[in-house]
Design an enzyme around this catalytic site. Structure first.
Site, PDB file in Angstrom:
ATOM      1  N   ASP A 161       0.668  -0.923   0.382  1.00  0.00           N
ATOM      2  CA  ASP A 161      -0.067   0.136  -0.159  1.00  0.00           C
ATOM      3  C   ASP A 161       1.053   1.067   0.398  1.00  0.00           C
ATOM      4  O   ASP A 161       1.760   1.316  -0.064  1.00  0.00           O
ATOM      5  CB  ASP A 161      -1.096  -0.338   0.818  1.00  0.00           C
ATOM      6  CG  ASP A 161      -0.550   0.223   2.471  1.00  0.00           C
ATOM      7  OD1 ASP A 161       1.354  -0.320   2.349  1.00  0.00           O
ATOM      8  OD2 ASP A 161      -0.429   0.221   3.804  1.00  0.00           O
ATOM      9  N   ASP A 186       1.645   4.840   2.510  1.00  0.00           N
ATOM     10  CA  ASP A 186       1.206   5.606   3.516  1.00  0.00           C
ATOM     11  C   ASP A 186       1.636   6.682   3.778  1.00  0.00           C
ATOM     12  O   ASP A 186       2.213   6.890   3.342  1.00  0.00           O
ATOM     13  CB  ASP A 186       1.543   4.582   4.658  1.00  0.00           C
ATOM     14  CG  ASP A 186       1.354   3.464   4.922  1.00  0.00           C
ATOM     15  OD1 ASP A 186       0.129   2.270   5.438  1.00  0.00           O
ATOM     16  OD2 ASP A 186       2.368   2.308   4.417  1.00  0.00           O
ATOM     17  N   ASP A 235      -3.359   4.330   3.028  1.00  0.00           N
ATOM     18  CA  ASP A 235      -4.227   4.730   3.793  1.00  0.00           C
ATOM     19  C   ASP A 235      -2.798   6.433   4.485  1.00  0.00           C
ATOM     20  O   ASP A 235      -2.044   6.741   4.436  1.00  0.00           O
ATOM     21  CB  ASP A 235      -2.377   4.063   5.433  1.00  0.00           C
ATOM     22  CG  ASP A 235      -2.996   2.389   5.689  1.00  0.00           C
ATOM     23  OD1 ASP A 235      -4.265   2.761   5.333  1.00  0.00           O
ATOM     24  OD2 ASP A 235      -1.711   1.537   5.863  1.00  0.00           O
TER      25      ASP A 235
END
Ligand code: ATP
Ligand code: MN
Ligand code: MN
Length: 381
Positions: free
Chosen positions: A204, A206, A305
């Site tokens: 992902d 962040d 995120d």
């Protein structure tokens, strides 16, 4: 490092936060094997065993050369009986039976596939497996009601399980920076997680967001999300508000690794530059029409995120969200056991002086903890 005539005997401090762990690794065969066992333990809800394997792998990651014989490992920390047995098998037979049979086991494979769905953790996956659900087909046919996160996770399964490149992370960073600058000029955006540690890919992307005037960051996330939604940049998002002040955790006693910042777990719709070109290019488009929609659609789903921190907690948040997960865990363990302090992503509390220790940089926090400063690129434990 002590040099003997033939064998190199290694020496390594016992906490990962006392060591410099770069992305270079001379023992990938061994660390991959131990990491797989760690992952299997974590997916089986055996966190204790998981950490033990992670710690063992992290020790091997800092060795300056490939391990040739068991005698070189004498005196190294964190290498338990079980990890040593795995290492011995690999050194002597080229592979570990336990690792190979775990890889092939139906349970491990099912756990991997099911937890590969965003929103599905080890507990949910274990429950489904007990009901005989081992793959996505069986899950779809089971008639289980999935929550919103899991539905999005299933829908974008292939995209989300394909790793995110550094280039893609940079494009997402531009999108986030634009969103943040539009709704709160002066706010700062920092790339955290694996990419801050110098990794070339990740699961992902962040980000940590703050504003130098304390208080200006309050209520920021919903505005950022609205802006991103208006641009059609989001496929899914769930925002959780900040609950730090209302938490009954007391000085320096957070209940878990989970912090209480305002955060947004999301899935971005990333329009790729190459795909956009392909859509405009007639020749490629004709070619593309014969392929499935899946391959010709000009975007892909990427997990992102976002975390918002008040400026006074920014250094702690940055340290806490840069990772690696093991490095974070070891920092907290060091703080507690060696310094009688309690470290979280919000604050550092000194139990002896009975007060919070202020920090405006990561360097300050390492200094409070009596540790040599370790830069992000050397936190890859
Ligand atoms: P990857 O490349 O796989 O994404 P990563 O190191 O970026 O690797 P993440 O899972 O994205 O891993 O986590 C990044 C950091 O954020 C870690 O240091 C982790 O401790 C922290 N973190 C993740 N989730 C939470 C949470 N819910 N509460 C507090 N910290 C978290
Ligand atoms: Mn990450
Ligand atoms: Mn993350």
């Amino acid at each position: 490092l002590v040099n003997k005539p033939e064998v190199v005997v290694f020496s390594v401090p016992s906490y990962a936060c006392q060591r410099r762990t770069t992305l270079e690794n001379q023992n990938t065969t061994l660390t991959d094997a131990l990491s797989l066992l760690a992952e299997n333990a974590e997916l089986s809800n055996e966190d204790g065993r998981g950490v033990a394997f992670r710690r063992a792998a992290a020790v091997l990651k800092v060795l300056p050369s490939a391990v040739q014989s068991m005698s070189q490992l004498t005196g190294l920390p964190c290498l338990g009986e079980h990890s040593l047995r795995v290492i011995k098998d690999i050194l002597e037979n080229g592979a570990s039976n336990e690792v190979e049979s775990t890889k092939k086991s139906e349970k491990y494979k099912a756990l991997k596939v099911l937890t590969g769905i965003f929103g599905v953790g080890a507990k949910t996956a274990a429950r489904w497996i007990r009901e005989g659900i081992h793959n996505l087909c069986q899950l779809r046919e089971s008639g289980h009601t999935l929550n919103r996160a899991q539905q999005a996770g299933l829908e974008h399964y292939d995209d989300i399980n394909q790793s995110v490149t550094k280039t893609e992370a940079e494009v997402i960073q531009e999108m986030v920076e634009k969103a943040v600058a539009s709704v709160l000029p002066g706010a700062q955006v920092v790339l955290t997680g694996g990419f801050r540690r110098g990794k070339m890919s990740g699961h992902d992307v962040d980000f940590l967001i703050t504003h130098p005037e304390e208080g200006r960051e309050v209520g920021l996330m919903p505005k950022v999300v609205s802006w991103l939604e208006a641009q059609d940049f989001l496929l899914y998002q769930k925002t959780t508000r900040n609950s730090y002040l209302e938490s009954k955790e007391g000085p320096g006693r957070p209940p878990s690794n989970m912090d209480r910042f305002e955060r947004c777990l999301s899935i971005f719709k990333l329009h790729s530059v190459e795909n956009q070109a392909a859509v405009q290019d007639v020749t490629k488009r004709v070619e593309g029409e014969q392929r499935s929609d899946e391959q010709t659609r000009p975007w892909r789903a990427v997990r992102v995120d976002l975390v918002v921190s008040p400026f006074s907690q920014f250094a702690f948040a940055l340290l806490g969200w840069t990772g690696s997960k093991l490095f974070e865990r070891e920092l907290r363990r060091w703080a507690g056991y060696e310094k009688a302090m309690c470290l979280s992503s919000h604050a550092l509390y000194d139990n002896k002086q009975r007060k919070y220790l202020r920090a405006s940089s990561e360097e300050d926090i390492f200094a409070h903890l009596g540790l040599e400063y370790i830069p992000p690129s050397e936190r890859n434990a």
